[in-house]
Design an enzyme around this catalytic site. Structure first.
Site, PDB file in Angstrom:
ATOM      1  N   HIS A  55       1.128  -1.083   0.724  1.00  0.00           N
ATOM      2  CA  HIS A  55      -0.164   0.086   0.303  1.00  0.00           C
ATOM      3  C   HIS A  55       1.003   1.583  -0.303  1.00  0.00           C
ATOM      4  CE1 HIS A  55      -3.500  -2.371   1.542  1.00  0.00           C
ATOM      5  NE2 HIS A  55      -3.410  -2.572   0.630  1.00  0.00           N
ATOM      6  N   GLU A  88      -7.039 -11.163  18.368  1.00  0.00           N
ATOM      7  CA  GLU A  88      -7.669 -11.131  18.563  1.00  0.00           C
ATOM      8  C   GLU A  88      -8.196 -12.375  16.929  1.00  0.00           C
ATOM      9  OE1 GLU A  88      -8.644  -8.590  20.777  1.00  0.00           O
ATOM     10  OE2 GLU A  88     -10.293  -9.560  20.738  1.00  0.00           O
TER      11      GLU A  88
END
Ligand code: BV8
Length: 265
Positions: free
Chosen positions: A143, A240
């Site tokens: 990116h 997570e």
């Protein structure tokens, strides 16, 4: 042995057996350097803005100073930050030889490059010049890089430098358009060469390690699925659960800075 210890032992066996290791990282790898992830609550002025609205050409054209200021604030945080144990563990692995390592990052903060240069300077075993060149060429910034700018109109190559303290976008010296961060905004195509290298890495690796990404942004999020479809093992590291767990052979539930040093030692 508890779940994570057993998972770490299994993951270490996979890393030891790997010959072509692709490591794919997201913002979670820089979290322990104090760089907020995209899903962290944005502090201060940015609490009222959605990064997916600011990180777009429309957002920039609508309010160039606001978006330029957001990037200037992020650049300042990155300049004050240092690579953390996760970046350093990856950099050591890049130089260690044995498996060929290709690092694909969604991060635009340049901290993997800084960690590699620090590892090269600190290396006591003086890796040979070819290994250093190969490691430097094996970081793919999917990116872009927030520390670089380019002309909004794309009239020519990026300028060598710019007034970095301006709170509104400087102008392109060739065409007068505003300069913009040299990153890929939402709705923009990824650099063709970087995307091709990332797909090749997912198509050729014999192990994929996915660290610190929520797996929400495409096409980067596709990479572990490409590897898994080839029957290649995938190790996921994240405190997570994420959609990547569905294709992970092993999930290490924890912070990158805690998990990567024992995994890649
Ligand atoms: C494109 C640069 C063709 C800018 C970034 C509908 C479905 C599918 C796709 C799309 C869709 N609509 C539009 C799209 C395409 C879109 C997309 O994927 N949107 C998503 C949101 C649905 N993608 C694009 O636009 C891409 N271009 O596809 O072109 C096209 C065009 C138009 C329409 C269709 C196709 C361009 C995407 C690139 C955007 N630019 N960055 C800037 O930085 O300002 S994205 C940016 O956000 C990052 O680079 C990164 O990619 C992403 C953030 O993701 P993560 O890195 O995963 O970070 P996140 O905060 O989400 O999660 C952090 C994780 O770390 C968490 O899981 C957390 O638990 C964990 N963590 C926290 N602490 C730690 C930790 N892990 C380990 N250790 C810790 N200590």
């Amino acid at each position: 042995m508890n779940d994570n210890a057993a998972a770490l032992a299994q993951a270490r066996r996979l890393v030891a057996a790997a010959r072509r290791l692709t490591i794919s990282t997201g913002a979670g790898v820089s979290a322990e350097s104090g760089i907020p992830t995209f899903r962290d609550a944005l502090t201060g002025l940015w609490a009222n803005y959605d990064p997916q609205a600011l990180a777009t050409e429309e957002g920039f054209r609508a309010d160039p100073s606001l978006v330029w200021d957001w990037y200037a604030t992020r650049r300042e945080r990155i300049a004050a930050a240092a690579p953390n144990a996760a970046h350093r563990a990856i950099a050591r692995r890049q130089l260690a030889g044995g498996a060929d390592v290709l690092l694909i990052t969604q991060n635009v903060d340049g901290l993997h490059r800084r960690a590699l240069e620090e590892a090269i300077s600190a290396s006591t075993s003086a890796p040979d010049a070819a290994a250093i060149t190969h490691a430097r060429e094996s970081i793919v910034e999917l990116h872009g890089n927030i520390l670089r700018v380019r002309c909004l109109q794309g009239c020519g190559p990026p300028p060598p430098g710019w007034e970095s303290d301006s709170r509104s976008p400087p102008r392109c010296e060739r065409c007068g358009s505003p300069l913009r961060p040299d990153v890929v905004w939402f709705g923009e195509l990824l650099p063709e060469h970087a995307l091709a290298r990332a797909h090749a890495a997912a198509g050729e690796c014999d192990l994929m390690l996915v660290v610190g990404t929520s797996g929400q942004v495409y096409p980067a999020a596709q990479l572990p699925f490409i590897a898994r479809e080839r029957g290649v093992p995938v190790i996921a590291i994240n405190p997570e659960p994420t959609p990547i767990d569905e294709v992970a052979t092993v999930v290490l539930r924890g912070a990158a800075g805690a998990m990567l040093p024992p995994l890649l030692a």
